[in-house]
Scaffold this active site. Sequence first.
Site, PDB file in Angstrom:
ATOM      1  N   GLY A   1       0.785  -1.131  -0.083  1.00  0.00           N
ATOM      2  CA  GLY A   1       0.005   0.108   0.135  1.00  0.00           C
ATOM      3  C   GLY A   1       0.875   1.104  -0.079  1.00  0.00           C
ATOM      4  O   GLY A   1       2.055   1.070   0.219  1.00  0.00           O
TER       5      GLY A   1
ATOM      6  N   CYS B   1       4.975  -6.290   2.339  1.00  0.00           N
ATOM      7  CA  CYS B   1       5.216  -4.667   2.358  1.00  0.00           C
ATOM      8  C   CYS B   1       4.416  -4.224   3.495  1.00  0.00           C
ATOM      9  O   CYS B   1       4.578  -4.528   4.607  1.00  0.00           O
ATOM     10  CB  CYS B   1       5.357  -4.279   0.933  1.00  0.00           C
ATOM     11  SG  CYS B   1       6.407  -2.560   1.162  1.00  0.00           S
ATOM     12  N   TYR B   2       3.448  -3.312   2.891  1.00  0.00           N
ATOM     13  CA  TYR B   2       2.552  -2.671   3.930  1.00  0.00           C
ATOM     14  C   TYR B   2       1.561  -3.681   4.642  1.00  0.00           C
ATOM     15  O   TYR B   2       1.649  -3.594   5.827  1.00  0.00           O
ATOM     16  CB  TYR B   2       1.611  -1.790   2.960  1.00  0.00           C
ATOM     17  CG  TYR B   2       0.567  -1.070   3.907  1.00  0.00           C
ATOM     18  CD1 TYR B   2       0.617   0.108   4.296  1.00  0.00           C
ATOM     19  CD2 TYR B   2      -0.847  -1.537   4.124  1.00  0.00           C
ATOM     20  CE1 TYR B   2      -0.319   0.698   5.079  1.00  0.00           C
ATOM     21  CE2 TYR B   2      -1.590  -0.889   4.727  1.00  0.00           C
ATOM     22  CZ  TYR B   2      -1.551   0.269   5.136  1.00  0.00           C
ATOM     23  OH  TYR B   2      -2.634   0.941   5.893  1.00  0.00           O
TER      24      TYR B   2
ATOM     25  N   HIS C   1       8.616  -7.547  -2.346  1.00  0.00           N
ATOM     26  CA  HIS C   1       7.643  -8.086  -2.944  1.00  0.00           C
ATOM     27  C   HIS C   1       7.958  -9.389  -3.974  1.00  0.00           C
ATOM     28  O   HIS C   1       8.420  -9.143  -4.952  1.00  0.00           O
ATOM     29  CB  HIS C   1       7.238  -6.757  -4.140  1.00  0.00           C
ATOM     30  CG  HIS C   1       6.577  -5.664  -3.422  1.00  0.00           C
ATOM     31  ND1 HIS C   1       5.349  -5.398  -3.168  1.00  0.00           N
ATOM     32  CD2 HIS C   1       7.026  -4.569  -2.824  1.00  0.00           C
ATOM     33  CE1 HIS C   1       4.908  -4.450  -2.855  1.00  0.00           C
ATOM     34  NE2 HIS C   1       6.294  -3.852  -2.429  1.00  0.00           N
TER      35      HIS C   1
ATOM     36  N   GLU D   1       6.109 -10.903  -5.719  1.00  0.00           N
ATOM     37  CA  GLU D   1       5.099 -11.025  -6.806  1.00  0.00           C
ATOM     38  C   GLU D   1       5.719 -10.413  -8.368  1.00  0.00           C
ATOM     39  O   GLU D   1       5.220 -10.787  -9.291  1.00  0.00           O
ATOM     40  CB  GLU D   1       3.909 -10.347  -6.741  1.00  0.00           C
ATOM     41  CG  GLU D   1       3.581  -8.901  -6.524  1.00  0.00           C
ATOM     42  CD  GLU D   1       4.029  -8.479  -5.392  1.00  0.00           C
ATOM     43  OE1 GLU D   1       3.494  -7.362  -4.808  1.00  0.00           O
ATOM     44  OE2 GLU D   1       4.607  -9.180  -4.368  1.00  0.00           O
TER      45      GLU D   1
ATOM     46  N   ASP E   1     -14.240  -9.938 -25.444  1.00  0.00           N
ATOM     47  CA  ASP E   1     -14.783 -10.125 -24.174  1.00  0.00           C
ATOM     48  C   ASP E   1     -16.294 -10.583 -24.345  1.00  0.00           C
ATOM     49  O   ASP E   1     -16.849 -11.669 -23.788  1.00  0.00           O
ATOM     50  CB  ASP E   1     -14.870  -8.703 -23.185  1.00  0.00           C
ATOM     51  CG  ASP E   1     -13.143  -8.532 -22.986  1.00  0.00           C
ATOM     52  OD1 ASP E   1     -12.302  -9.233 -22.898  1.00  0.00           O
ATOM     53  OD2 ASP E   1     -13.086  -7.377 -22.557  1.00  0.00           O
TER      54      ASP E   1
ATOM     55  N   LYS F   1      -7.590 -10.233 -18.855  1.00  0.00           N
ATOM     56  CA  LYS F   1      -7.977 -10.318 -20.256  1.00  0.00           C
ATOM     57  C   LYS F   1      -7.168 -11.747 -21.041  1.00  0.00           C
ATOM     58  O   LYS F   1      -7.767 -12.436 -21.809  1.00  0.00           O
ATOM     59  CB  LYS F   1      -7.336  -9.402 -21.034  1.00  0.00           C
ATOM     60  CG  LYS F   1      -7.665  -9.081 -22.187  1.00  0.00           C
ATOM     61  CD  LYS F   1      -9.055  -8.349 -22.745  1.00  0.00           C
ATOM     62  CE  LYS F   1      -9.458  -8.256 -24.086  1.00  0.00           C
ATOM     63  NZ  LYS F   1     -10.623  -7.607 -24.076  1.00  0.00           N
TER      64      LYS F   1
END
Length: 509
Positions: free
Chosen positions: A52, A79-80, A166, A168, A224, A365
């Site tokens: 965050g 993190c946050y 992080h 990710e 979509d 997507k």
Amino acid sequence: MILILDFGSQYTQLIARRIREEKVYCEIYPGNKPLSEFSELNNLKGIILSGGYDSVYAKGAPHPDKKIWELGIPVLGICYGMQLIAELLGGKVSPSNKREFGLAEVSVNPKCELLKGLKNRETLWMSHGDKLSKLPKDFKITAKSPNSPYAAIENTKKNIYGVQFHPEVKHSVHGRKILQNFIFNICKEKQDWTMKSYISEEIKRVRAQVGKGKVLCALSGGVDSSVAAVLLHRAIGKNLFCVYVDHGLQKLGETERVRKVFGKTFGKNLFIVDAKKVFLGKLKGVTDPETKRKIIGHTFIEVFDKYAKQLKGINFLLQGTIYPDVIESVSIKGSKQPIKSHHNVGGLPAKMKMQLVEPLKFLFKDEVRVLGRELKIPNEIIDRQPFPGPGLAIRCLGEITDEKLRILKEADDIVTQEIIKAGLYEKIWQSFAIILPVKTVGVMGDARTYEHVIVLRAVNSVDAMTADWVKLPYDLLGTISSRIINEVKGANRVVYDISNKPPATIEWE
């Protein structure tokens, strides 16, 4: 599933992407959402607290529901998120004398459950200005860096883990291994989320929601809405009615393409509605991007409401809303503004007469494309570049006029032709033209011109949450520019957008 509580990090969607790549289902929700509002608590295997942009000790900083510590479910703070764990469970977080942004060498304990399989020293991505200055009771340190003495912490008895870095992001060399350890070793999740299972579950959900009711599909011809329509057709067959609204904001020749491709699939249940005058009339004089989106959203529903009455007995509306639309349109906390209201999210009236059916609402997507291939939809549809719900309205900056739309459509068609000719269409996420609400002086022959500026935009992305501008060959840029200036009456200058997302967005409005 794994629940991700979002506290505003730019990387939150990447956490979800990494987890889904492991064939494990996850969802993202605002970090301060009360647990009582979650309907899937019984199915949770783990909770991740995202990063965050606030300091956890700041007034008004978002905090999770305190009851998450009572669920007995593994929790990972990133993190946050780790700083929240410390601050809320008896530790302390303080401003760091030296902020840490970028790659950092981290000493780790590869014997602990979360970091198992890593080396003693790892290169990991840091992005923080605060740090832990005191550990909560019963927690121990499992990693540290020169600037972060508590780079990773754990309380195995309560199954609570935290990392300051992080895992990710791709810059964290073995970050994926850390997430795998949490998902499979700690949360005991299984790799059972596939597109086949998604189709099966979604068909059951749709049938339960719709019953014997009739569904009106907002078919645009894009990826979509096409995937959503075919999925619904598989679920409810002839009770699906596909309506293509020709609002005048499509690409050149789009209406004819839709009639040709989808007429075979849906037969008499495909209806093409000419509503160009209605949309352009309501957009006359409008220049604000958010107002444009909302007008289009409201008008879209009005047209469908009117058409539904003619078809009789229809009380459901199918939309191709995808996950990035939802994420970008929702404020994580009261003070944070949504990035933009999406056509399928922010433009809908509060008292809409039809219930929404959104089978793609929790898919990114690239996952929609995988789903489309699983449904055997032709590549000419699945491999199409994304096109925004509001159409060319958000690529025609300023007031929308018939003349500007003509110029834009012709310029955009040239861009597509040349990108295809260069063999780059399927290698680029999106490539398109934009018309600016300004004119510039030019010279054509011996005459002075004062005409519109066309912007070229080409980006690469995986899920539309982040994007990099494409370094198109100079010769290709030159050809596109030359053709637009020579062939499109009303345009005398072409420029190229070299902005990434973030900080820019893919579309200009």
